[in-house]
Design a protein around this motif. Structure first.
Motif, mmCIF file in Angstrom:
data_model
loop_
_atom_site.group_PDB
_atom_site.id
_atom_site.type_symbol
_atom_site.label_atom_id
_atom_site.label_comp_id
_atom_site.label_asym_id
_atom_site.label_seq_id
_atom_site.Cartn_x
_atom_site.Cartn_y
_atom_site.Cartn_z
ATOM 1 N N TYR A 179 0.839 -1.202 0.000
ATOM 2 C CA TYR A 179 0.000 0.000 0.000
ATOM 3 C C TYR A 179 0.877 1.256 0.000
ATOM 4 O O TYR A 179 0.632 2.194 -0.755
ATOM 5 C CB TYR A 179 -0.912 -0.020 1.232
ATOM 6 N N MET A 180 1.910 1.253 0.825
ATOM 7 C CA MET A 180 2.810 2.401 0.884
ATOM 8 C C MET A 180 3.565 2.569 -0.437
ATOM 9 O O MET A 180 3.738 3.684 -0.921
ATOM 10 C CB MET A 180 3.807 2.248 2.034
ATOM 11 N N LEU A 181 4.009 1.476 -1.025
ATOM 12 C CA LEU A 181 4.724 1.534 -2.294
ATOM 13 C C LEU A 181 3.817 2.087 -3.387
ATOM 14 O O LEU A 181 4.242 2.924 -4.185
ATOM 15 C CB LEU A 181 5.225 0.142 -2.678
ATOM 16 N N SER A 182 2.577 1.654 -3.402
ATOM 17 C CA SER A 182 1.623 2.158 -4.385
ATOM 18 C C SER A 182 1.394 3.651 -4.196
ATOM 19 O O SER A 182 1.358 4.410 -5.169
ATOM 20 C CB SER A 182 0.298 1.399 -4.255
ATOM 21 N N GLY A 183 1.255 4.079 -2.962
ATOM 22 C CA GLY A 183 1.078 5.497 -2.678
ATOM 23 C C GLY A 183 2.268 6.328 -3.109
ATOM 24 O O GLY A 183 2.111 7.417 -3.687
ATOM 25 N N MET A 184 3.451 5.809 -2.843
ATOM 26 C CA MET A 184 4.663 6.522 -3.243
ATOM 27 C C MET A 184 4.773 6.597 -4.767
ATOM 28 O O MET A 184 5.163 7.621 -5.322
ATOM 29 C CB MET A 184 5.905 5.833 -2.669
ATOM 30 N N ALA A 185 4.423 5.510 -5.453
ATOM 31 C CA ALA A 185 4.480 5.507 -6.913
ATOM 32 C C ALA A 185 3.491 6.520 -7.486
ATOM 33 O O ALA A 185 3.811 7.255 -8.430
ATOM 34 C CB ALA A 185 4.187 4.114 -7.445
ATOM 35 N N ASN A 186 2.297 6.584 -6.901
ATOM 36 C CA ASN A 186 1.305 7.553 -7.367
ATOM 37 C C ASN A 186 1.773 8.980 -7.119
ATOM 38 O O ASN A 186 1.612 9.851 -7.976
ATOM 39 C CB ASN A 186 -0.042 7.314 -6.684
ATOM 40 N N ALA A 187 2.334 9.212 -5.957
ATOM 41 C CA ALA A 187 2.815 10.561 -5.637
ATOM 42 C C ALA A 187 3.948 10.965 -6.579
ATOM 43 O O ALA A 187 3.992 12.109 -7.056
ATOM 44 C CB ALA A 187 3.288 10.613 -4.182
ATOM 45 N N THR A 188 4.845 10.037 -6.860
ATOM 46 C CA THR A 188 5.952 10.325 -7.771
ATOM 47 C C THR A 188 5.428 10.601 -9.180
ATOM 48 O O THR A 188 5.881 11.536 -9.848
ATOM 49 C CB THR A 188 6.934 9.141 -7.807
ATOM 50 N N ALA A 189 4.471 9.796 -9.617
ATOM 51 C CA ALA A 189 3.897 10.001 -10.950
ATOM 52 C C ALA A 189 3.208 11.356 -11.034
ATOM 53 O O ALA A 189 3.348 12.076 -12.028
ATOM 54 C CB ALA A 189 2.917 8.880 -11.278
ATOM 55 N N ASN A 190 2.478 11.710 -9.984
ATOM 56 C CA ASN A 190 1.807 13.015 -9.970
ATOM 57 C C ASN A 190 2.810 14.161 -9.962
ATOM 58 O O ASN A 190 2.609 15.179 -10.622
ATOM 59 C CB ASN A 190 0.861 13.124 -8.779
ATOM 60 N N ALA A 191 3.884 14.004 -9.222
ATOM 61 C CA ALA A 191 4.914 15.047 -9.184
ATOM 62 C C ALA A 191 5.580 15.194 -10.550
ATOM 63 O O ALA A 191 5.816 16.306 -11.026
ATOM 64 C CB ALA A 191 5.958 14.720 -8.121
ATOM 65 N N ASN A 192 5.866 14.061 -11.187
ATOM 66 C CA ASN A 192 6.469 14.111 -12.520
ATOM 67 C C ASN A 192 5.520 14.741 -13.528
ATOM 68 O O ASN A 192 5.943 15.513 -14.389
ATOM 69 C CB ASN A 192 6.881 12.716 -12.983
ATOM 70 N N LEU A 193 4.242 14.417 -13.416
ATOM 71 C CA LEU A 193 3.253 15.003 -14.305
ATOM 72 C C LEU A 193 3.187 16.512 -14.090
ATOM 73 O O LEU A 193 3.171 17.282 -15.053
ATOM 74 C CB LEU A 193 1.880 14.376 -14.061
ATOM 75 N N GLY A 194 3.183 16.935 -12.830
ATOM 76 C CA GLY A 194 3.162 18.367 -12.525
ATOM 77 C C GLY A 194 4.398 19.072 -13.055
ATOM 78 O O GLY A 194 4.313 20.180 -13.594
ATOM 79 N N THR A 195 5.538 18.427 -12.920
ATOM 80 C CA THR A 195 6.788 19.017 -13.412
ATOM 81 C C THR A 195 6.751 19.166 -14.926
ATOM 82 O O THR A 195 7.140 20.210 -15.464
ATOM 83 C CB THR A 195 7.985 18.141 -12.996
ATOM 84 N N SER A 196 6.287 18.146 -15.613
ATOM 85 C CA SER A 196 6.246 18.229 -17.080
ATOM 86 C C SER A 196 5.227 19.273 -17.535
ATOM 87 O O SER A 196 5.470 19.995 -18.512
ATOM 88 C CB SER A 196 5.946 16.865 -17.695
#
Length: 90
Positions: free
Chosen positions: A47-64
Motif C-alpha cells: 500500500y505504501m509503495l503504491s502510494g509513493m508511486a502515485n505521488a511520484t507520478a503526480n509530481a512528474n506530471l506536474g513538473t512536465s
C-alpha cells in the motif's frame, strides 16, 4: 500439610503427552499469528509503495506540465516581441 502421592507411569506419560500437545497447539497459534502479522506488514508495504508511486507520478506530471507552460509562455513572449513593428527594420 502436603499431600505426597505417586502417580503411575501411565498417568505420567499421559500428562507428558498432554503437555506436548499443548505446546504444539501454542506453537501453531504463534505461527499463525506470525503469518498474519507478516501478511499485514507485506500488504501495508504494498500500500505504501503504491502510494509513493502515485505521488511520484503526480509530481512528474506536474513538473512536465510546468515545463510545458514555461516553454509556451517563453515562445509567446518571443513571438510577441518579434511581432512589434519596431523590431522589423533594425
Amino acid at each position: 500439610m502436603a499431600v505426597i502421592g505417586e502417580i503411575s507411569s501411565y498417568d505420567r506419560i499421559q500428562a507428558h503427552r498432554a503437555r506436548l500437545r499443548d505446546f504444539a497447539q501454542l506453537n501453531e497459534q504463534r505461527s499463525a499469528a506470525r503469518q498474519e502479522a507478516a501478511q499485514r506488514t507485506l500488504s501495508h508495504g504494498d500500500y505504501m509503495l503504491s502510494g509513493m508511486a502515485n505521488a511520484t507520478a503526480n509530481a512528474n506530471l506536474g513538473t512536465s506540465q510546468l515545463t510545458s507552460m514555461i516553454i509556451r509562455s517563453r515562445m509567446a513572449a518571443e513571438a510577441k516581441e518579434k511581432a512589434q513593428p519596431s523590431k522589423w527594420y533594425v
